[in-house]
Design a protein around this motif. Structure first.
Motif, mmCIF file in Angstrom:
data_model
loop_
_atom_site.group_PDB
_atom_site.id
_atom_site.type_symbol
_atom_site.label_atom_id
_atom_site.label_comp_id
_atom_site.label_asym_id
_atom_site.label_seq_id
_atom_site.Cartn_x
_atom_site.Cartn_y
_atom_site.Cartn_z
ATOM 1 N N GLU A 10 0.828 -1.208 0.000
ATOM 2 C CA GLU A 10 0.000 0.000 0.000
ATOM 3 C C GLU A 10 0.860 1.255 0.000
ATOM 4 N N LYS A 11 1.911 1.207 0.818
ATOM 5 C CA LYS A 11 2.693 2.403 1.079
ATOM 6 C C LYS A 11 4.133 1.967 1.256
ATOM 7 N N ASN A 12 5.067 2.774 0.814
ATOM 8 C CA ASN A 12 6.453 2.328 0.818
ATOM 9 C C ASN A 12 7.143 2.404 2.181
ATOM 10 N N THR A 13 6.752 3.339 3.003
ATOM 11 C CA THR A 13 7.454 3.519 4.280
ATOM 12 C C THR A 13 6.488 3.347 5.449
ATOM 13 N N TRP A 14 6.958 2.583 6.424
ATOM 14 C CA TRP A 14 6.143 2.332 7.610
ATOM 15 C C TRP A 14 7.046 2.370 8.832
ATOM 16 N N SER A 15 6.472 2.788 9.921
ATOM 17 C CA SER A 15 7.199 2.610 11.176
ATOM 18 C C SER A 15 6.702 1.306 11.797
ATOM 19 N N LEU A 16 7.487 0.805 12.726
ATOM 20 C CA LEU A 16 7.116 -0.478 13.342
ATOM 21 C C LEU A 16 5.748 -0.388 14.013
ATOM 22 N N GLU A 17 5.511 0.730 14.665
ATOM 23 C CA GLU A 17 4.234 0.896 15.380
ATOM 24 C C GLU A 17 3.071 0.901 14.405
ATOM 25 N N ALA A 53 9.269 -10.691 12.172
ATOM 26 C CA ALA A 53 8.682 -10.711 10.840
ATOM 27 C C ALA A 53 9.393 -9.709 9.931
ATOM 28 N N LEU A 54 9.682 -8.553 10.489
ATOM 29 C CA LEU A 54 10.381 -7.552 9.689
ATOM 30 C C LEU A 54 11.761 -8.046 9.282
ATOM 31 N N LEU A 55 12.397 -8.706 10.238
ATOM 32 C CA LEU A 55 13.740 -9.216 9.989
ATOM 33 C C LEU A 55 13.746 -10.182 8.806
ATOM 34 N N THR A 56 12.682 -10.988 8.714
ATOM 35 C CA THR A 56 12.580 -11.906 7.590
ATOM 36 C C THR A 56 12.689 -11.144 6.279
ATOM 37 N N TRP A 57 11.962 -10.053 6.196
ATOM 38 C CA TRP A 57 11.963 -9.297 4.938
ATOM 39 C C TRP A 57 13.283 -8.587 4.727
ATOM 40 N N ILE A 58 13.871 -8.114 5.828
ATOM 41 C CA ILE A 58 15.178 -7.476 5.685
ATOM 42 C C ILE A 58 16.179 -8.505 5.165
ATOM 43 N N ASP A 59 16.058 -9.722 5.666
ATOM 44 C CA ASP A 59 16.934 -10.788 5.192
ATOM 45 C C ASP A 59 16.727 -11.061 3.716
ATOM 46 N N HIS A 60 15.459 -10.997 3.300
ATOM 47 C CA HIS A 60 15.177 -11.222 1.884
ATOM 48 C C HIS A 60 15.579 -10.022 1.041
ATOM 49 N N GLY A 61 15.956 -8.948 1.702
ATOM 50 C CA GLY A 61 16.360 -7.746 0.973
ATOM 51 C C GLY A 61 15.194 -6.984 0.391
ATOM 52 N N VAL A 109 12.913 -5.265 2.440
ATOM 53 C CA VAL A 109 12.646 -4.100 3.280
ATOM 54 C C VAL A 109 13.967 -3.676 3.894
ATOM 55 N N GLU A 110 14.131 -2.385 4.106
ATOM 56 C CA GLU A 110 15.321 -1.946 4.836
ATOM 57 C C GLU A 110 14.946 -0.820 5.771
ATOM 58 N N GLU A 111 15.791 -0.625 6.769
ATOM 59 C CA GLU A 111 15.543 0.441 7.707
ATOM 60 C C GLU A 111 16.080 1.735 7.101
ATOM 61 N N CYS A 112 15.312 2.799 7.231
ATOM 62 C CA CYS A 112 15.777 4.072 6.695
ATOM 63 C C CYS A 112 16.922 4.584 7.540
ATOM 64 N N VAL A 113 17.951 5.102 6.863
ATOM 65 C CA VAL A 113 19.103 5.571 7.609
ATOM 66 C C VAL A 113 19.088 7.080 7.803
ATOM 67 N N ARG A 164 13.990 10.376 9.344
ATOM 68 C CA ARG A 164 13.036 9.264 9.217
ATOM 69 C C ARG A 164 13.504 8.044 10.023
ATOM 70 N N GLU A 165 14.053 8.333 11.128
ATOM 71 C CA GLU A 165 14.573 7.242 11.951
ATOM 72 C C GLU A 165 13.436 6.356 12.448
ATOM 73 N N GLY A 166 13.722 5.040 12.548
ATOM 74 C CA GLY A 166 12.700 4.113 13.023
ATOM 75 C C GLY A 166 11.706 3.743 11.943
ATOM 76 N N LEU A 167 11.970 4.190 10.730
ATOM 77 C CA LEU A 167 11.053 3.834 9.640
ATOM 78 C C LEU A 167 11.674 2.741 8.781
ATOM 79 N N PHE A 168 10.800 1.984 8.185
ATOM 80 C CA PHE A 168 11.268 0.932 7.273
ATOM 81 C C PHE A 168 10.685 1.203 5.904
#
Lengths: 109, 793
Positions: free
Chosen positions: B633-640, B657-665, B667-671, B675-679
């Motif tokens: 739906e939307k490209n950026t989400w916070s964990l909450e 669950a998020l980690l799974t996607w980060i592992d798959h490459g 999703v990534e955490e915004c640096v 936008r800290e704390g956003l994925f």
């Protein structure tokens, strides 16, 4: 991004549509049979398998029982062919397909 | 001055002596003859040096001389004089002894002792009076010689003697091993043994000789048998003994035996002592090794048979029990050992000790600490049950197979419910003493008062009996079965894996059938329903798919027959919800009076992701799928936001669950700072190296959080374990406890328990209650002072 679901192995519970409880009842506590006090989704004391092997029976009086429980009751002389809950003469209701799946309160709740 | 009377008395005595010696010869001719004979005899008996030749003497003259002396009744005096002479000259022997022994002490070479012995024999023979002179004088001489000898040998002689004997044993001739040759004396060591015999050393040093024998046996047993468990050694040891030790023993203990039979009789006593020693040594050795023997079982069964045979001769049972208990305590029953390991060792112990001691007394004594320890471990039941259904692939021989092993029948008469298997799978409760059994044996004498004979071949019931009731097992069994069944997909696209599914379900069904025989039909009725739900689900799904294709393939369960599944407030977003709805409707059409309620957090979903630069096909749990759906739906989400978007899940599983996607490459955490704390979704994979550091960093950060969460014990399991269920159950009664503590103030635990008994369905023991209260105390809701529980205000 486009997401396509290829295969979904889900888990679901079945429950009888007794008509007089909210289908989205969150706590999942179903009603119990008025005769054996076992949940409708369980089975009557003489059965081992729940579900289609131990179905429910609906009365015109809106009361619902395990089929086996009620038949056993009606088989006794003391029953006088009455519903054990309200002592009206037992008349099995016709279940109309479609009504059951309709959300919201059933017709005679 | 002497009186006259004295004088006449002396004269009379002298006359008498003179008369006796002179006989009736003329003048002093008799006296002269006697004197000559005396001198001759003394010269003959005089102890000379070895190199001094004996005076040649005519046997007749000597005989005459002795007759003369005897006639004069001076023989005792002659003997006395001779022995005195012997003593006077014994310094010669002593010199030899000292010389040889000092050389032995320098070199420790037993050969000097051997030479000494031979030399002593030479002395002995050189000094010995002729045998013609009668046995009296000879035996008096022997005794005297030996007494003097024993008085002069230094203390080191015993040691030297020991070494010498040991060397005779080592070189003992093994070729003459048959019993016929038992009396042959052509053995290499025969001369030395004869020397020993001559000098009376055998009788004097008998204990040393026996010690040598024992030590020799001991050493051989230890050398040959240590770590050698695969075959019984006792027979080999006995063969070895008749090869090596018996010929040696013949020289000592059967000396002078006229024939083989006589030798055998003479050897009987000492032989059985030596045989006993073999048994004892082997028994001690095996007792020391018993723990490792059990580990090696069944490869070590040879050692066990040995031990069994030895124990029948040697009373070492208490020692064995003690050793094994000690080893268990030291090596097994400590926090470092896996429950699985303890269990398998326990099972091996059961099997091993059954071999050694079929009535099971040893087992009973050894098993007690293990059982008590296992009872205290929280995961014991789970392990047993896992073992029972062959959960772990690394141990192919599950208990179930043991249960079916026909060799373990043991002829226990059973209810025979299940054909052939019924016999071994008898419910242990039905095994009471059969008083009309003609083969009944009393319990062994070392059985304690609380000993209960376990019927053989029933490992499983022994395990189950660790606990007082089998309900716990049945519950755990259900939980495990539920987990396994839920992991089996309902249908699959291709035929081969469909067959696999059927096979898996069939395997579970087989397990349940076997377990039913043990735990009873009623206890596992629930499992039956679970299995039927599986097949029903397949049927329903096949029908619904037949009407209209759907990617959803649910396992439809009868909720009251499955263990409590962990609840979740997860609700699937987007297209998933729609898919569920479609399937529910289709189900309703098929079964008009039933409805479906999805348990969205269970199961797995195979997704196909089309990103801008790549396609991805992954199989993930529902929560992961829900998250990625949100990212669609939307490209950026916070964990909450994500957690909210799926209807509330706990932070730990969300991170995972998020980690799974980060592992798959994906999703990534915004640096970026703001936008800290956003994925965010990774639509296009950046060039390697450009952003790798940051991505890796993000992954690490999330992984660390996940670990922290998991350390808190938030593992995701589809079915709550029996323990969790119990805690859940207790929570209901907390209301009661809280109420009574509010109304009545402090209460001791017994009061709480007895009041709780009035509550409907309460079936907890005091121990369980105290565990619960203890947990509550840790949370700070109650306090306990002097055994009285109070609410913490």
């Amino acid at each position: 991004m486009k997401i396509t679901v290829k295969h979904w192995h889900a888990v679901a519970q079945w429950r009888w549509d007794t008509g007089n409880s909210d289908p989205d009842d969150a706590d999942g506590e179903g009603d119990v049979c008025g005769i054996c006090r076992v949940p409708f989704e369980g089975c009557c004391p003489s059965c081992k398998m729940p579900g289609d092997d131990c179905p429910l029976i609906w009365g015109e009086c809106t009361h619902v029982f395990h089929l086996h429980c009620l038949l056993k009751w009606l088989g006794t002389v003391a029953s006088k062919q009455q519903c054990p809950m309200d002592r009206r003469t037992w008349v099995t209701a016709e279940r109309r397909v479609g009504e059951a799946s309709a959300p919201g309160p059933a017709a005679d709740s | 001055m002497a009186s006259d009377a004295l004088r006449s008395q002396v004269a009379a005595k002298w006359q008498e002596a003179f008369g006796r010696l002179n006989k009736n010869e003329q003048g002093i001719a008799g006296l002269m003859a006697f004197s000559k004979a005396w001198n001759l005899a003394l010269a003959l008996l005089h102890p000379r040096k070895l190199d001094e030749p004996k005076e040649p003497a005519d046997i007749d003259t000597i005989k005459t001389a002795f007759t003369v002396i005897n006639a004069g009744r001076r023989l005792p005096f002659l003997l006395e004089t001779f022995l005195e002479e012997l003593q006077k000259h014994y310094y010669l022997v002593q010199m030899d002894v000292e010389e040889y022994m000092s050389r032995f002490e320098e070199t420790e070479d037993p050969d000097f002792v051997r030479k000494l012995v031979l030399r002593l024999v030479a002395w002995f023979k050189h000094w010995a009076p002729m045998s013609e002179l009668g046995t009296t004088i000879y035996s008096a001489y022997t005794l005297s010689f030996q007494t003097h000898l024993f008085s002069i040998v230094p203390p080191s002689f015993a040691r030297g003697f020991k070494v010498l004997i040991a060397s005779t044993l080592a070189t003992s001739n093994s070729s003459t091993a048959t019993s016929d040759s038992a009396i042959e004396t052509d053995d290499l060591n025969a001369p030395i043994w004869q020397a020993f015999e001559t000098l009376g050393l055998i009788d004097r040093y008998e204990t040393i000789i026996a010690t040598i024998g024992y030590e020799f046996i001991e050493q051989h047993v230890l050398e040959a048998c240590t770590g050698e468990w695969s075959r019984p050694m006792l027979v080999e040891l006995r063969d070895w003994m008749s090869d090596k030790v018996v010929p040696w023993m013949v020289l000592i203990y059967a000396r002078g035996a006229a024939n083989a039979d006589e030798a055998r009789v003479m050897l009987q006593g000492v032989g059985s002592r030596f045989d006993f020693h073999i048994n004892k040594t082997l028994c001690d050795l095996r007792t020391r090794e018993i723990f490792d023997i059990i580990i090696d079982f069944p490869e070590s069964s040879g050692a066990l048979y040995d031990l069994r045979d030895c124990l029948q001769r040697v009373d070492q049972r208490p020692a064995l029990v003690k050793a094994l208990r000690q080893a268990n305590r030291k090596r097994l029953l400590h926090p470092g050992a896996d429950t699985k390991l303890i269990l398998s060792q326990y099972v091996a112990t059961i099997k091993c000790l059954r071999l050694i001691d079929p009535p099971g007394v040893l087992l009973f004594k050894v098993a007690d600490p293990i059982r008590r320890y296992l009872r205290d471990r929280p995961d014991t039941i789970r392990c047993i049950v896992a073992n029972l259904v062959g959960d772990d692939s690394d141990s192919p021989d599950s208990l179930l197979d043991d249960t079916l092993d026909p060799s373990g029948t043991g002829g226990v008469g059973g209810s025979g419910t299940g054909g052939n298997n019924g016999q071994l799978l008898v419910n242990p409760a039905t095994l009471v003493d059969d008083y009309s059994d003609p083969n009944w044996d009393p319990e062994p004498i070392d059985a304690g008062p609380e000993f209960r004979a376990n019927k053989p071949g029933d490992v499983l019931s022994t395990l189950v009996s660790i606990y007082d009731s089998q309900d716990l097992f049945v519950k755990e069994l259900q939980v495990l079965l539920a987990q396994r069944l839920l992991s089996i997909p309902i249908s699959s696209s291709d035929q081969t894996s469909n067959a696999e599914i059927v096979e898996k379900i069939e395997k579970e069904r087989r397990n349940v059938e076997i377990l039913k025989l043990r735990f009873g039909e009623a206890a596992l009725g629930v499992c039956e329903v679970m299995l039927r739900d599986m097949t029903d689900s397949r049927r329903i799904d096949a029908h619904i798919q037949g009407v209209q294709e759907n990617v959803v393939h649910p396992t439809i369960i009868s909720q009251h027959f499955w263990p409590a599944l962990e609840s979740s407030s997860l609700s699937m977003p987007g297209q998933f919800s729609a898919l569920q709805q479609t399937y529910s409707t289709a189900f309703n059409t098929f079964k008009p009076d039933k409805r479906l309620k999805f348990l969205p957090h269970l199961g797995t979903i195979t997704l196909h992701l089309e990103l801008e630069d790549r396609d991805l096909e992954v199989t993930v749990p529902p929560l992961e799928a829900a998250f990625i759906e949100l990212f669609a739906e939307k490209n950026t989400w916070s964990l909450e936001q994500l957690m909210e978007g799926v209807g509330g899940v706990d932070r730990g599983s969300a991170l995972k669950a998020l980690l799974t996607w980060i592992d798959h490459g994906v999703v990534e955490e915004c640096v970026d700072e703001e936008r800290e704390g956003l994925f965010r979704l990774v639509e296009v994979v950046k060039e390697k190296g450009e952003d790798e550091g940051a991505g890796g960093l993000a992954r690490q950060g999330v992984a660390a959080q996940v670990q922290a969460q998991e350390a808190g014990g938030a593992g995701v399991q589809p079915a709550a374990s029996a323990q969790q269920q119990q805690a859940e159950q207790m929570r209901v009664y907390w209301k009661f406890i809280e109420g009574m503590l509010t109304n009545l103030g402090g209460l001791p635990i017994d009061r709480i328990q007895s009041m709780l008994r009035f509550a409907p369905g309460y079936d907890q023991t005091v121990e369980q209650l105290s565990l619960f209260l203890e947990a509550a105390r840790r949370e700070g809701v109650v306090v306990c002072r002097e055994g009285v529980w109070k609410l913490n205000k």
